[in-house]
Design an enzyme around this catalytic site. Structure first.
Site, PDB file in Angstrom:
ATOM      1  N   GLU D  60       0.808  -1.224   0.000  1.00  0.00           N
ATOM      2  CA  GLU D  60       0.000   0.000   0.000  1.00  0.00           C
ATOM      3  C   GLU D  60       0.836   1.266   0.000  1.00  0.00           C
ATOM      4  O   GLU D  60       0.503   2.240  -0.677  1.00  0.00           O
ATOM      5  CB  GLU D  60      -0.934   0.020   1.207  1.00  0.00           C
ATOM      6  CG  GLU D  60      -2.122  -0.922   1.104  1.00  0.00           C
ATOM      7  CD  GLU D  60      -1.802  -2.340   1.494  1.00  0.00           C
ATOM      8  OE1 GLU D  60      -0.633  -2.621   1.838  1.00  0.00           O
ATOM      9  OE2 GLU D  60      -2.713  -3.188   1.445  1.00  0.00           O
ATOM     10  N   HIS D 129      -9.476  -4.576  11.785  1.00  0.00           N
ATOM     11  CA  HIS D 129     -10.239  -4.433  10.543  1.00  0.00           C
ATOM     12  C   HIS D 129     -11.501  -3.603  10.697  1.00  0.00           C
ATOM     13  O   HIS D 129     -12.424  -3.749   9.903  1.00  0.00           O
ATOM     14  CB  HIS D 129     -10.614  -5.821  10.013  1.00  0.00           C
ATOM     15  CG  HIS D 129      -9.525  -6.533   9.295  1.00  0.00           C
ATOM     16  ND1 HIS D 129      -8.320  -6.813   9.868  1.00  0.00           N
ATOM     17  CD2 HIS D 129      -9.455  -7.014   8.023  1.00  0.00           C
ATOM     18  CE1 HIS D 129      -7.555  -7.463   9.006  1.00  0.00           C
ATOM     19  NE2 HIS D 129      -8.220  -7.594   7.880  1.00  0.00           N
TER      20      HIS D 129
HETATM   21  C1  LIG Z   1      -1.651  -4.309   4.859  1.00  0.00           C
HETATM   22  C2  LIG Z   1      -2.754  -5.200   4.409  1.00  0.00           C
HETATM   23  N1  LIG Z   1      -3.162  -5.134   3.111  1.00  0.00           N
HETATM   24  C3  LIG Z   1      -4.143  -5.929   2.651  1.00  0.00           C
HETATM   25  C4  LIG Z   1      -4.772  -6.833   3.483  1.00  0.00           C
HETATM   26  C5  LIG Z   1      -5.893  -7.746   2.945  1.00  0.00           C
HETATM   27  N2  LIG Z   1      -5.392  -9.121   2.827  1.00  0.00           N
HETATM   28  C6  LIG Z   1      -5.615 -10.019   3.809  1.00  0.00           C
HETATM   29  S1  LIG Z   1      -4.862 -11.490   3.464  1.00  0.00           S
HETATM   30  C7  LIG Z   1      -4.235 -10.925   2.009  1.00  0.00           C
HETATM   31  C8  LIG Z   1      -3.375 -11.844   1.176  1.00  0.00           C
HETATM   32  C9  LIG Z   1      -2.122 -12.246   1.904  1.00  0.00           C
HETATM   33  O1  LIG Z   1      -1.447 -13.273   1.205  1.00  0.00           O
HETATM   34  P1  LIG Z   1      -0.179 -14.011   1.818  1.00  0.00           P
HETATM   35  O2  LIG Z   1       0.696 -13.006   2.499  1.00  0.00           O
HETATM   36  O3  LIG Z   1       0.455 -14.804   0.736  1.00  0.00           O
HETATM   37  O4  LIG Z   1      -0.731 -14.957   2.953  1.00  0.00           O
HETATM   38  P2  LIG Z   1      -1.720 -16.206   2.763  1.00  0.00           P
HETATM   39  O5  LIG Z   1      -3.118 -15.660   2.753  1.00  0.00           O
HETATM   40  O6  LIG Z   1      -1.358 -16.869   1.465  1.00  0.00           O
HETATM   41  O7  LIG Z   1      -1.498 -17.074   3.942  1.00  0.00           O
HETATM   42  C10 LIG Z   1      -4.627  -9.608   1.782  1.00  0.00           C
HETATM   43  C11 LIG Z   1      -4.280  -8.828   0.579  1.00  0.00           C
HETATM   44  C12 LIG Z   1      -4.355  -6.855   4.845  1.00  0.00           C
HETATM   45  N3  LIG Z   1      -4.956  -7.666   5.735  1.00  0.00           N
HETATM   46  N4  LIG Z   1      -3.344  -6.055   5.257  1.00  0.00           N
END
Ligand SMILES: Cc1ncc(C[n+]2csc(CCOP(=O)(O)OP(=O)(O)O)c2C)c(N)n1
Ligand SMILES: Cc1ncc(C[n+]2csc(CCOP(=O)(O)OP(=O)(O)O)c2C)c(N)n1
Ligand SMILES: [Mg+2]
Ligand SMILES: [Mg+2]
Lengths: 413, 326, 413, 326
Positions: D60, D129
């Protein structure tokens, strides 16, 4: 494990039934896809077409430790001829470096006389970087840097009058007196600041390169930052975005060995900054920042490689320019973090002296002519000081201007 | 009582707590070998060594999070920010982690950490370097915020903050580091977080101001006295929790309130105090609550502009006179 | 340039006089050091002792592109004997993986029945990572992870009752119903969450490792995060701090190939995440996350290398565990970003099935015994569901508790 | 008039502006191939292609800054945040760069960018959140903030935001994306930023609420009507600039004000509006200005707790009755 995974489900059907995908499906049969969703999830529940799109191969990448791609621009023994530079051009570059030097020497003096306040970060010692980068690229390639910004602004063509008046906080300043030393801007010369938050300008610079590609201008953006700024998360995010989107941008760390009082060795797990491009698959470039010709050659070479064709292609570079700051971090730095010997040794590499030396040795100018040039530059800077001093304070009402492009009023009282 | 600079009072507070508790350590940019960008930690590296006085790279988000993790594990970090302007890159660590982890863990964890540094404008530094962040952080439950105006409060409250089991944001001022004042030399001087100080008593109007603005309020009170207007001046000292009762009690006597607050006006500290007082003292107010704040534009660099931008004694006197319909 | 810089000042004395250090000094003679300082600078003006401290050599580091240091844990053909694990231990590890699987299958079901709300991110498919890491390290080595946290919490010993009750939002939950699925915490088992902001837990985990070293506990912290989280600035800052301070911490990216719908290939300039340790001078480790024994062996090996001796030493590692998530990102993911073939192929590597297979083939347990174990685990999970369902809603007053450790009251109304 | 979901109105606004101006592009997490985490951008990749509908990594801070740089160069980025909670890692880019660059450049540059996404609590998501960020960003001069409550305003104001030459923070709500409402099918429907909407007229009390809380206020008004209390309901629609005159004009008639605001109370939107109204309508107020806000603790997960945490119709009715001394 010794057993090939493929065999698992076949050899152990019950096991498979209990642990593999099929039972996953069973469990999922009860999952909310089929049930009314709670409010906070409803949003994600709009029916999505069933066919799957062509997904990239998701198999984890095997580690292929390739040798980092690093290019070094140092001790190349360039001459102006080998670089295709005319004597006049080298003299012009010399004059530009000198202008930065004299401008800041006078600014320091004016700071002492309290004509200038706040922070004043001098670029003295790093002038080969600004001048080499500017001459090696196009006048409309966007440039952005940190608060140590006088050098690049003047290299790009900001008038000393506007610059000095900005330092004085006057109406005639480049930002009408609103920015000050750390926040120089000169849109006409595609110089986009002058930013006070360490590292904050790096993603913005990547966005400028993004715009060059989006619009198909063929431009390449340059985001300058310090060796301390590389430790900001902003660098990491911006570098990955630049690499992911093939953005024509040069991420240029001016490694002047210190962040305030902290040496690179004391701020990094590994002091070799040239390693920083590697995780993003970015080519790293190391440049002798005390040598004008090396800087010029490096920027000319990689900038042209970085440029996009219309809105296609484009390639970012990570550039470590190794330079040195002769003055304190700002105007009040006891400089206990470095020895006088180190400083003096570095001053023997003075980039301005070296160019002067070169011009004389190669018969491109006489000492006398260059001294006259120096007097001319000093006079120009003196005029800038006079201009600044004569420029009026900004009217109080101007405080409420330039905040918004539309409905430009104070919103709250 | 010894006369100390604000920075010396802070240093004494940190030093005493570090001597008392080996789990206390100081971390931040230039705090160790440079002896502090503003010399608050001068000599502390020599006294405590590099294990407990730690220079950091320019990674506010990283070392704020590091401090939070260390605090959860039972250490008591003091994280110095060169100024609070630079906490915007660490905003998530402070707001999502320091403030919320205790609640989200159902009280299993605590985060005893102090974040401290200069806050607000400090002369001609321009818009990026002139933020008063209490307007932002005070909105966040889970945080405590302290903003002393003098060396004595600075010492007593910083010691309290270091001992506090919750995350405390401690707001100082580059312009006040050199400020001298009497500091208690009591054996172990700890002041309570959340208690205002009545600095001056007067029947005509109540002035409330914290940190640098306290001095503007006091100067305005002097000026008003010359005009025959006697002001009570209250220094809340703590922003979160805010000692609103002290203000309400005073307003019930003076029937008038002016808040001097360096924050940007919209939703700043003055807005909150004004809101709470109009609610608590509705029947007692003889005039609307007035506020004197920074102007609602980014801080300009030019000397005359930044001076006009800052809340001033003249603005404060004028606001008071408005509450008196003069 | 061709001319050695050293010669510059000697060959061109006038040039030197005009451009080098000496004239800098002249200019500085007027600098504010000698003049009353403007208020905003006064702070930096306290007299500093004159002697300079021993400063590190500030000469910029020459690029020494060393081959990145990468260790791979894959296809090592381990047996439980070669790892020194008893059959009972392997069965216990199997049971733990199964507990995570069954717990989440039931949670998904309960989500469908709307006993659970909000986001529910399932760990199914990644159980070898949690179990292998936990068995390979000490019970009091601090662990922190993201919102996909049920697996690690259960691996570390959180009771299924407390976990399920937390999902149900009940008083008997691990966080008294205040955290929910994304915010599991179990301090007693040194499990420190459960964090909802992508990447935000990484610096906190480094701080936990810092505390282990500061206190001399000999512990090593583990900060788990996803392949998407590596693109947060927090990772970069935390990694550099870990390396700079020699912090005993494992930065573990669970590369399950996707961040929500975005594959690693579509989120990185270079999809090989194992390159990420290089700029910090950190050893990178690549582990087959579908193989329990590889994960166990990797964590056991590097954790012991990472530990500090008292408050000295310590060494961080960057660990890429290559795993896969069998379910959608959360409970409402159409999963258009991957093909069914890809998913099925991965399910053939089911880490739980493989262990079951191994136990049977090596005569460590019979299918019947393992099925009985599965029934036992299912019963345990059923009891957890019953416990959760029977647990009361948290009292409304509890909303105002656990906010502050001292003066725990709502501050504003 | 066509009946559209809130998300469809947003999509139509973006689509129309992208058709109209090729410098407009959309960037954010999962906006392209995934068709939007909340399906706001569904189909836009297919229509505009990957050059203008751009998926980002979870960076972000990086892509917010990228958008700002692109805006300075003359593009018109729409940066989607999956939710505003995640802007805390991008706080510095929004506050130090988007908001201040124009002023610091003395008006040489402008930053025409829209940051948009879901804001506020969205059910049982826990403390990380559930932030209502307008309490924070509204303090920052240089920013504009829009927070519509219905599809029609969403379309007209998002089109205005995209055309605006200043940085606009556009606050939506995951809970409202599915909300249906009549949307003008005027050829080119653009609403002015900074104008409130009077949704309901009543003589007894003025209720002010934006975004989700608007619906709470409307429901409370219905309930109050049953009790014989007629409320005027005002939706400011824009937080910065705030149409305080519309509120003041109404309060001068009703003499009572209750603000429903999902922000944490300290220095939230309600505090600012309450402060300004007690100042502007001092002589007209028959009762203190009351506010109904989120409770001053981190948002809890449990269903009963988060419901009690949120501003409710019952809280609002009670607050109104307090202003009527009932
Ligand atoms: C700073 C931030 N940006 C966006 C989100 C929304 N979000 C939650 S999980 C996710 C994907 C994360 O993927 P990864 O780091 O690969 O972990 P996984 O879900 O595969 O375990 C996103 C974009 C968030 N929680 N925090
Ligand atoms: C985010 C942030 N943290 C801290 C500061 C204070 N600060 C200003 S300059 C500086 C040192 C920067 O060093 P470097 O990046 O090497 O640039 P140089 O001064 O050497 O040109 C610091 C710490 C800041 N302006 N922004
Ligand atoms: Mg530097
Ligand atoms: Mg992932």
């Amino acid at each position: 494990m010794a057993t090939p995974s493929k065999s698992a489900s076949s050899h152990a059907p019950k096991a498979a039934a209990s642990g593999d995908g099929s039972s996953n499906e069973d469990a999922l049969a009860h999952a909310p896809g089929q049930t009314p969703a709670p409010p906070d999830e409803r949003a994600e529940r709009v029916d999505a077409p069933d066919e799957t799109i062509e997904a990239p191969d998701a198999r984890p990448v095997a580690p292929s430790p390739t040798m980092p791609d690093i290019r070094v621009f140092r001790d190349s023994g360039h001459t102006h001829e080998s670089l295709g530079l005319s004597g006049e051009t080298v003299v012009a570059m010399y004059r530009n470096m000198l202008l930065q030097r004299r401008f800041e020497e006078r600014a320091a003096q004016m700071y002492g006389r309290q004509k200038i306040a706040g922070f004043l970060h001098l670029y003295i010692g790093q002038e080969a970087v600004s001048t080499g980068a500017v001459w090696g690229t196009r006048p409309d390639d966007p440039i952005i840097t940190a608060y140590r910004d006088h050098g690049l602004a003047l290299a790009r063509g900001m008038s000393p009058d506007a610059g000095m008046a900005e330092l004085f906080g006057r109406e005639g300043g480049s930002s009408r007196g609103k920015g000050g030393s750390m926040h120089f801007f000169d849109a006409e010369h595609h110089f986009y600041g002058g930013h006070g938050i360490v590292g904050g300008q790096i993603p913005v610079g990547v966005g400028m390169g993004f715009a060059c590609k989006y619009k198909g201008t063929g431009g390449v953006a340059m985001a300058f930052f310090g060796d301390g700024a590389i430790n900001q998360g902003a660098f990491h995010e911006a570098a990955n975005l630049a690499a992911l989107y093939d953005i024509p941008v040069l991420l240029v760390v001016e490694n002047n060995a210190y962040a305030m009082g902290t040496s690179v060795e004391r701020s990094r797990g590994d002091a070799d900054l040239s390693k920083s491009g590697y995780p993003y698959g970015m080519t790293s470039v190391v440049v002798d920042g005390m040598d004008l010709f090396e800087v010029y050659h490096a920027f000319k070479t990689i900038a042209d490689e970085a440029r996009a064709e219309g809105d296609q292609g484009g390639k970012p570079f990570f550039v470590e320019v190794q330079t040195y700051r002769y003055r304190g971090h700002s105007m009040s730095d006891p400089q206990k973090y470095r020895t006088k010997e180190e400083l003096e040794a570095k001053k023997d590499e003075d980039p301005i002296v070296r160019v002067k030396q070169y011009l004389v040795e190669h018969g491109l100018a006489t000492i006398e002519a260059l001294d006259a040039l120096d007097d001319e530059v000093k006079a120009e800077v003196n005029r800038a000081v006079e201009f600044a001093d004569a420029s009026p304070e900004p009217p109080l009402a101007s405080m409420y201007e330039d905040v918004y492009a539309t409905n430009d009023v104070p919103y709250t009282v | 009582m010894a006369e100390l600079q604000f920075r010396e009072a802070l240093r004494d507070a940190m030093t005493e707590e570090m001597v008392r508790d080996e789990n206390v350590f100081l971390m931040g940019e230039e705090v160790a070998e440079y002896d502090g960008a503003y010399k608050v930690s001068q000599g502390m590296l020599a006294q405590f060594g590099p294990k407990r006085i730690i220079d950091t790279p320019i990674s506010e988000n990283g070392f704020s999070g590091l401090g939070i993790g260390a605090a959860i594990m039972g250490l008591r970090p003091i994280v110095e920010f060169m100024t609070w302007n630079f906490t915007f890159v660490a905003f998530d660590q402070i707001v999502s982690n320091a403030a919320k982890i205790r609640s989200m863990s159902g009280g299993q964890l605590k985060v005893p950490i102090v974040f401290r540094g200069g806050n607000g404008a400090a002369g001609q530094l321009g818009a990026t370097h002139s933020n008063s962040v209490e307007a932002l952080y005070s909105n966040i439950p889970g945080l405590k915020i302290v903003a002393p105006s003098n060396p004595d409060d600075a010492k007593g409250l910083l010691k309290a903050a270091i001992r506090d089991d919750d995350p405390v944001l401690f707001l100082e001022s580059e312009l006040m580091f050199g400020l001298k004042g009497e500091v208690s030399d009591a054996e172990d001087y700890v002041l309570p977080i959340g208690k205002a100080r009545i600095a001056r008593e007067g029947d005509d109007v109540t002035l409330v101001a914290h940190s640098k603005m306290y001095w503007v309020a006091m100067e305005a009170a002097e000026e008003l006295a010359k005009q025959g207007i006697e002001a009570t001046v209250i220094d809340p000292r703590t922003i979160r929790p805010y000692d609103i009762d002290a203000v309400a009690d005073s307003v019930k006597k003076t029937n008038r309130l002016v808040i001097v607050d360096e924050c940007q006006p919209f939703g700043g500290i003055a807005a909150e105090v004004g809101f709470q007082i109009q609610r608590a003292c509705f029947g007692h107010l003889d005039a609307p609550v007035e506020r004197v704040t920074a102007k609602d534009v980014p801080a300009p660099y030019a000397k005359n502009l930044i001076e006009a931008w800052m809340p001033s004694v003249a603005d404060t006197v004028a606001a008071v006179r408005r509450t008196l319909y003069m």
